[in-house]
Design an enzyme around this catalytic site. Structure first.
Site, PDB file in Angstrom:
ATOM      1  N   LYS A 177      68.530 -49.946  41.546  1.00 28.42           N
ATOM      2  CA  LYS A 177      68.391 -48.887  40.546  1.00 28.42           C
ATOM      3  C   LYS A 177      67.199 -47.967  40.809  1.00 28.42           C
ATOM      4  CE  LYS A 177      70.429 -52.222  37.444  1.00 28.42           C
ATOM      5  NZ  LYS A 177      70.153 -53.309  36.504  1.00 28.42           N
ATOM      6  N   GLU A 218      80.432 -36.268  28.305  1.00 25.59           N
ATOM      7  CA  GLU A 218      80.571 -34.952  28.918  1.00 25.59           C
ATOM      8  C   GLU A 218      82.069 -34.667  29.060  1.00 25.59           C
ATOM      9  OE1 GLU A 218      79.064 -32.644  32.984  1.00 25.59           O
ATOM     10  OE2 GLU A 218      79.094 -34.824  32.932  1.00 25.59           O
ATOM     11  N   HIS A 222      83.450 -24.626  30.765  1.00 27.04           N
ATOM     12  CA  HIS A 222      82.618 -25.323  29.782  1.00 27.04           C
ATOM     13  C   HIS A 222      82.714 -24.672  28.408  1.00 27.04           C
ATOM     14  CE1 HIS A 222      79.997 -28.555  31.505  1.00 27.04           C
ATOM     15  NE2 HIS A 222      80.570 -28.114  32.606  1.00 27.04           N
ATOM     16  N   ASP A 249      77.126 -52.634  35.331  1.00 25.30           N
ATOM     17  CA  ASP A 249      75.742 -52.295  35.022  1.00 25.30           C
ATOM     18  C   ASP A 249      75.554 -50.838  35.433  1.00 25.30           C
ATOM     19  OD1 ASP A 249      73.031 -51.939  34.798  1.00 25.30           O
ATOM     20  OD2 ASP A 249      72.521 -53.900  35.630  1.00 25.30           O
TER      21      ASP A 249
END
Lengths: 340, 340, 340, 340
Positions: free
Chosen positions: A161, A31, A332, A237
Site C-alpha cells: 500500500k 463516481e 460529467h 483490501d
C-alpha cells in the site's frame, strides 16, 4: 455501514487461457460516470472479438529486517541463507498448506539485512498468510543465526500500500496483461475517435506526462478508479489500489486497427479470506464464477483476469473521451444533471 | 450496495489553530484490526496533551496538454502566459465562485506544452471544479494562441490517483502535518515500547526500507489503510488514497519523550460535492463538525486536520507494535479468532 | 587532451576479506576541495582500525526488447525461456570466456517482451561484453522463436547511465558496502563533531531530504563527486557515476562511538578493458594493486572495494563539515584563496 | 594529470534565438565510438536546416534545513518568509553582484523546515555562488527567527549530483530543448533508418523501457555519455551529469519527415568560475564563442544551447543505430579493431 452504490457493467467479453466468457462485473463507486464509461469499453470488447486477459505471474510478498553487528556478518548470513533455500521453503510450507515460497530477495545496508519474501498463497490475496510465514522465517533465522537482532516484521520493501518500483519490478499479487484489437470502424462508431488519436494521446499523456510528474510505473490514465470499484465490490483490501494503480497502457496502430493493452503488475485480489465473506462480496464472487471447485489459486487468478479486463474497458473509454475536446466535461455534466 | 463495516474510533484529542477538541472519528473498513489499533493511538493522544494538527497548504490541481509547431512557438506561448496571470485567474474565477487559481506550472517537451493548474476549491475536494476550470483555461489559450492544438484535458502531471513526485513537491489537496509528544511512561504503558525503539524503527523501516523499495515520498508504515477508512466513511473519492498514501513519518527522542509526526502532502477531502451527500457520509460529516457555517474552505480544512490526526493514531500504534517481535501477528490472530 | 588535475589521497586503511592494507588512492578532479576532504576521512580510517569494505554482489547487465504478436505469444516465450536457462547460459559463455550468465529478468508489456540479462564479466567492467552476449541471446531467441520481431538491443531496463530503481534493486556492477566505527574522541579531534550530530544529520538530510526531492536510491551527500575522481583516475567509463551516485549512507550511535556506513549497489569498475590502458590509468591500476595475477574478477572487485572505502572517506568528511554552521563555506573560501 | 582524449565533432548546425551558426564542438571521452556517432548526427544537422536550440529556463539551486520546536512554529516561519521575499532577495544580492533570487520553495516535515533556493548566477554554473547565498539566507533567517536551529547548509532537496524528480520539475541549471526535422531521404542515406522506426523505438525503449526500470525523468538513450564528453572538454563539474542525464527524447512522424527532440531540464554549465580556467577548457570555451563580451548569463546560455544540440546529435545517431539489428556491435567492433 458505509453503503457504497454498486452497479453491474458489461457483459465484458473475455478470451484467453484463464477464461472465455461474456461476463457481468459489479463495480462499487461514488463516481457514477465510471459505470457508463466502463460499459462503453465492454461494448467494444463484444464488438471486437473479446479482451485477451493473461495472468503472467502470481505471488504475494512481505519483507523483514534483521540487524547484524557489521557488514561481514550480514554478508555471511545472506550467503548462507541463499544455500538454505529448501529450509526456508519448508518453514513457509509449515505455516499454511497454501503458502509456497517462490522468491527471496536480499539487500544489505551497512549492518542491516532486508529480506523480501514472495509466495504463492492459493486463492487468498495472502496478506496474513505472508505475514505469518515471514514471522516464521524471521524466527527461524534468528534461531539459526544467534548474532542477529530483530528489527521489524515489515520492512517497507514488501511494499504494502505504498508507491514503489519494487512491486513493478519483482511483482506483487497477480501480474495481469490484457489486450484488445479494435477496428477503425468500431473506434469511430462506439469510441468517437481514431486508432492514431489514441496511440498519440497515450504517448503524450500516459508516457510523457507521467514522466514529467516524476511518476514511477504509472503510465496510465485511471486504473485506480476501476480497481477501487472492483475491489470494493468483491471484498478486497481496497487500500491495495495504491500499488494496483501502477501499470502501463500501451497502444499501437496495426494497419487500420487499434491494438490497445493494459499491463498491471500488482493486482492483489483473492476469492477467499479476510473480507471476502461479507454478504455482498460473497454473492459477487459467486456471480463472477470464482467460488467454483478448482485447483488452489485458480479462482483468484480468474478474478484477477476479470479485474484486468474491466480496467481495460474503463481505460480505453476514458482515453477515447480525452481525444475529443469537451467530451469529458460534457459527459460529467450530463450525468450530474440527471442525478440531481 | 457494497456495505462496508463502519466503527467510530477515539475520541482523538486534537489541538492547534484548526480545531481544539476531543472528537470521535468514523472509519469504514474490512480490516477490523484497524479500529483497535487506531483507538490505541487515540488513547495516547488523550494522555499526552493532544495531537497538533496543521494544514499548511491547500489546493487542488489539474494539468492540460497543448501542442505547438515547434519549441520556439512553445516557448513564446509559455513566456506570454506567465505575463497573463491575471487573465488566467479571471478565466478560472468565471467557472465557479469557489475556484481561485493559485499556481501555474509549465513544462515544455519538444513542441509539447504541459501546464499544471493549482486552485483553491472552497469546501469541495475539487475534482470537477478544477477540470471545468482547466477546460476553460485550455479553450481560452487555444483561442488566444491559434497556432496551438488540443492534446488532452488531463496530462498526467495533475497527478490524479497515480504515484508521482509532483504531488509531494507541489502539493495536491491539503498538506497536513500532525505531531504529538509522548512521555516515556505512556510509551511503556499504552504502546509497550520506548521512544528510542520507535525512532530507530522509523529510520530502518520507513526511511531506509522505503528507499530500498524504490519508493517515492512513501516513508511511512500504512497511511493508506487509515485514509481508506476515513475516505469511505466521509464520502470522499477513495481512489485518492493513491497519492494520499505518500507522506513522511518522522520521530525523534526529546529528552525522555518521543516526538512523533506524520506529514501528508496530499490529503484530498471535501465536506461538500460529489459523494458527500449519500446518507451515511452526510451524517458523518455533520458529526465531525464539518457542516457548520464557516468561511469557504474551512470545513474542508477541518476535515483534513481530523484526517491527519487519525492517520497519526494508526501510524503510531502500528509502529509501536512492530517494535515488539510477535505482537503484530498475535493481535491479528486474536482479533480473527474473536470474529469467527 | 583534457588534462584533469590528479592527486593522491590517503593512505586509507582498508580491512576485510577483499583487502587488508593502507593504500594511497588517486583522484582526478577539478573540484580541489575534494582532496583535503577525502584525506580527512582517510586519517579517520587510520585512527579507527580501518574501513571494512565488502563486495556483496557482482554482475553487469544489459536489456533487450522483442515483440510478439500478442500477449499470449509473449507469455509462452517467457515461460519457455525460463526452462531454457542452460541454453541461454551456453549462448553467453560462447561469446567470451569471461562472460557468465547469472540472472535473467523478464517483463511483459502488452505484446512486448523486455529481458534484462545479468552476467559476471571477469575483470572488465563489462559494457561491451554484456552487449555482445545480449546480441547473441537476442539472435538465438529470434531464431528459436520465429514469431518474434527485433525491437532493440538496449531496452533502457539495463539501465546504463540513467537513473532508475532497477539497478538499486537487482544490482549493476559491484554492490559495495563499507563501514567504520569512529570513537567519540576521534569525532571530536579530527571531524570536529559528535556521533549524535552525524546520525541526526544523516536522517534529516540524506534520508528525509532525499525523500523530499523525489529521489530514488540516493540517500547520500555526494558519492558522485568521489566516484568521478576515482573513475577518471582509473580509466573507467565515468558516465557510470550516474547510477553510481545512487546509494545509502547509514549511521548509528554505538555507545559513545559512531558507526558509519556507505552502501553502493552500482559500482561499475574494471581493471582491464576499454579505457584502462591509457598510460595514467594503467599506472594507477598498478599502484592500486589491481594488475596482479588473480582469479578472474578479483582485481576488479579489489578495485571496487577500494573505491567504496574512498567514497566513505569523502562522505564522512562532508557530513561532519555540514554539522558545523559555516565550516563548509569557510573551507571552500580558504582553498580558493590559496589557489588564486 | 588524467589525460582524457579529446576530439572535435561537427560542425553542428544550430539555429534559433540563442545562436545561429555551424560550430565545431570538442568532446573529451575514453569511449571512442562517441565521436563518429555524434558526427553522424552533426551531418544530419547540416543536411536538414539545423537544430533549433532553446534555453527555456535558467537557475541554479541549493537547499537548506532548519528546525523549529514544533509544526506551529515551522508553519509561522514559512508563512512569514513568504511575505519577506524582498528581504530574501536583498540578502542574496548582497552576496554577489550576479546572484539573483528567482524562486523559494518550502516543505515542512514535522518540525523541520526545508527551503530550496533558486537563483540566476550570471555566467557561472553557480555551485559556490548559491552555497554562499544560501549560507547568508540561513544566517539571516536564524537571526530573524531565533527559535530556529541550524540543521544543514545542504538539504538534499537541491539536488546536487543525485537522482531526483525535483530537478526535473523545478529545474536546475539550464532547461534546454532542441529539435530537428529530418527528411525521409536523409533518414535513409545518413541514418540508415526510417522516421517510423525511430518513433516506435523511442516509445518502446526510452518511454516504456525507462518506466520498467523504475526510472525518473530518464526517457532517453544516452544523454550522459555526450554530457560527460562536453563537460570534461569545457571544464565543467562533470559530476553534474548525474542530474544532467535526466531528460526526455520525443519524436513524431510529420508527413514523411521525422521530428526529433531532446529536452534537458538540468544542464549545469558555466563559461567562467571554478575549473573553467584550466588551459584546455579556457581554449575550448573561447573556440565555442563563450568568452565574448555579452550580458551576464548569455555566454553560459550559449554554452548550454550548444551542449543540448550536441546531445541531440549523439542521441539521434544511437537511436538510428539501434533500429538496425547488429549495427551497434558492428560499429563498436570495427572501431576497436582499428584502435588495436
Amino acid at each position: 455501514m458505509a453503503e457504497i452504490p454498486m452497479q453491474t457493467v458489461g457483459p465484458i467479453k473475455i478470451v484467453g487461457s484463464v477464461l472465455n466468457e461474456e461476463i457481468l462485473v459489479p463495480l462499487a463507486t461514488l463516481e457514477s460516470p465510471l459505470w457508463p464509461s466502463t460499459n462503453r469499453g465492454a461494448k467494444v470488447s463484444r464488438e471486437c472479438g473479446g479482451i485477451t486477459s493473461s495472468v503472467v505471474d502470481d505471488h504475494m510478498s512481505r519483507s523483514i529486517i534483521l540487524e547484524a553487528n557489521n557488514v561481514d556478518e550480514a554478508q555471511k548470513v545472506v550467503v548462507s541463507l541463499k544455500q538454505e533455500r529448501s529450509e526456508l521453503e519448508a518453514v513457509v510450507a509449515n505455516t499454511s498448506r497454501y503458502a509456497q515460497l517462490t522468491d527471496v530477495h536480499f539487500q544489505i545496508v551497512g549492518c542491516l539485512i532486508y529480506i523480501r519474501l514472495a509466495m504463492r498463497t492459493g486463492d487468498a490475496s495472502g496478506h496474513n498468510m505472508v505475514t505469518q510465514a515471514a514471522e516464521a522465517i524471521q524466527s527461524w533465522i534468528m534461531k539459526t543465526y544467534s548474532n542477529l537482532a530483530y528489527v521489524s516484521l515489515s520492512g517497507n520493501m514488501c511494499t504494502d500500500k505504498k508507491v514503489s518500483s519494487i512491486n513493478g519490478i519483482l511483482g506483487r499479487g497477480k501480474y495481469v496483461v490484457c489486450e484488445l484489437t479494435v477496428s477503425a470502424s468500431t473506434c469511430k462508431t462506439i469510441l468517437k475517435t481514431t486508432p492514431a488519436s489514441i496511440v498519440e494521446l497515450n504517448v503524450k499523456k500516459n508516457l510523457i506526462g507521467s514522466t514529467l510528474s516524476g511518476g514511477v510505473f504509472c503510465a496510465n490514465a485511471h486504473y485506480a478508479n476501476i480497481l477501487l470499484g472492483f475491489y470494493l465490490a468483491t471484498g478486497q483490501d481496497a487500500a491495495n489500489i495504491v500499488e494496483g494503480s501502477q501499470g502501463i497502457t500501451y497502444a499501437q496502430c496495426r494497419g487500420d486497427d487499434l491494438y490497445f493493452s493494459v499491463t498491471l503488475p500488482n493486482v492483489i485480489v483473492g476469492s477467499v479470506g479476510s473480507g471476502k465473506h461479507v454478504p455482498y462480496a460473497d454473492k459477487n464472487l459467486e456471480l463472477l464464477g470464482c467460488r467454483v471447485e478448482r485447483e488452489p489459486g485458480e479462482n483468484a487468478r480468474r478474478l484477477a483476469a476479470i479485474c484486468g479486463a474491466t480496467v481495460l474497458c474503463g481505460e480505453l473509454s476514458l482515453m477515447a473521451a480525452l481525444t475529443n475536446p469537451g467530451e469529458l466535461m460534457r459527459a460529467h455534466r450530463a450525468l450530474e444533471r440527471k442525478e440531481t
